[in-house]
Write an enzyme that holds these catalytic residues in place. Structure first.
Site, PDB file in Angstrom:
ATOM      1  N   ASP A  60       0.865  -1.175   0.000  1.00 48.15           N
ATOM      2  CA  ASP A  60       0.000   0.000   0.000  1.00 48.15           C
ATOM      3  C   ASP A  60       0.902   1.225   0.000  1.00 48.15           C
ATOM      4  O   ASP A  60       1.755   1.369   0.870  1.00 48.15           O
ATOM      5  CB  ASP A  60      -0.891  -0.001   1.245  1.00 48.15           C
ATOM      6  CG  ASP A  60      -1.841   1.178   1.302  1.00 48.15           C
ATOM      7  OD1 ASP A  60      -2.293   1.638   0.227  1.00 48.15           O
ATOM      8  OD2 ASP A  60      -2.147   1.636   2.413  1.00 48.15           O
ATOM      9  N   ARG A 105      -9.569  -5.572 -11.141  1.00 51.20           N
ATOM     10  CA  ARG A 105      -8.157  -5.334 -11.436  1.00 51.20           C
ATOM     11  C   ARG A 105      -7.418  -6.653 -11.264  1.00 51.20           C
ATOM     12  O   ARG A 105      -7.747  -7.443 -10.382  1.00 51.20           O
ATOM     13  CB  ARG A 105      -7.552  -4.313 -10.462  1.00 51.20           C
ATOM     14  CG  ARG A 105      -8.202  -2.957 -10.500  1.00 51.20           C
ATOM     15  CD  ARG A 105      -7.628  -2.030  -9.455  1.00 51.20           C
ATOM     16  NE  ARG A 105      -7.902  -2.533  -8.111  1.00 51.20           N
ATOM     17  CZ  ARG A 105      -7.657  -1.855  -6.992  1.00 51.20           C
ATOM     18  NH1 ARG A 105      -7.095  -0.662  -7.045  1.00 51.20           N
ATOM     19  NH2 ARG A 105      -7.945  -2.372  -5.811  1.00 51.20           N
TER      20      ARG A 105
END
Length: 175
Positions: A60, A105
């Site tokens: 992240d 995705r």
């Protein structure tokens, strides 16, 4: 009218030939990085010549393009780093399981010159280890070791106490 029809057919034929040649240059797990959306999301072109979004697994980075969040500290740097290393490059894409997320995705690890780019983001202080879901934990130990080292060295996202949290990044400590 006839000339336009012939041109359209020639254009379609050229596209088909180009796509075929493009596909021959890529191995089964190779893709071209068309563009970087942000530090942890890419748009790739696969062997069929189709564009797809890829979300990097287990990492992240701070948000730079989130519709509901302001640009976070180190977000532009993470994005620039990814662009510098990946845009226009042929890379290997190791897909996760499942292969896609709820946003459709692709999920994966990106390898460039035998270097795991996901891990490189962590080592360079652009990303934290996050979104840990079995069975996509193949490189978790290596990623966590890299994070410990980046944190100890206070590299980028780790340079501000309290900025990195279990839930992401806390901009309130950076102001």
């Amino acid at each position: 009218m006839l000339g336009l029809f012939i041109f359209t057919d020639a254009e379609e034929l050229l596209k088909e030939i180009t796509d075929s040649l493009f596909a021959q240059k890529l191995q089964a797990n190779e893709v071209i990085v068309e563009r970087v959306v942000d530090g942890d999301t890419l748009v790739i072109k696969n062997a069929s010549g189709e564009e797809e979004r890829v979300r990097l697994l287990l990492v992240d980075t701070p948000e730079s393009v989130h519709p509901n969040k302001p640009v976070q500290l180190f977000a532009k740097e993470a994005s620039s780093f990814a662009k510098e290393k990946l845009e226009g490059e042929k890379v290997k894409l190791e897909l996760g399981n499942p292969e896609t997320d709820k946003y459709d995705r692709l999920l994966g690890y990106v390898w460039i010159d035998d270097v795991n780019f996901n891990q490189l983001l962590i080592e360079e202080g652009y990303a934290r280890v996050a979104y840990i879901y079995e069975p996509n934990t193949k490189y978790l130990d290596e990623f966590q070791d890299a994070q410990v080292e980046a944190k100890e060295d206070k590299v980028k996202i780790w340079s501000i106490n309290g900025y990195v949290t279990e839930n992401g990044f806390d901009m309130s400590v950076a102001e």
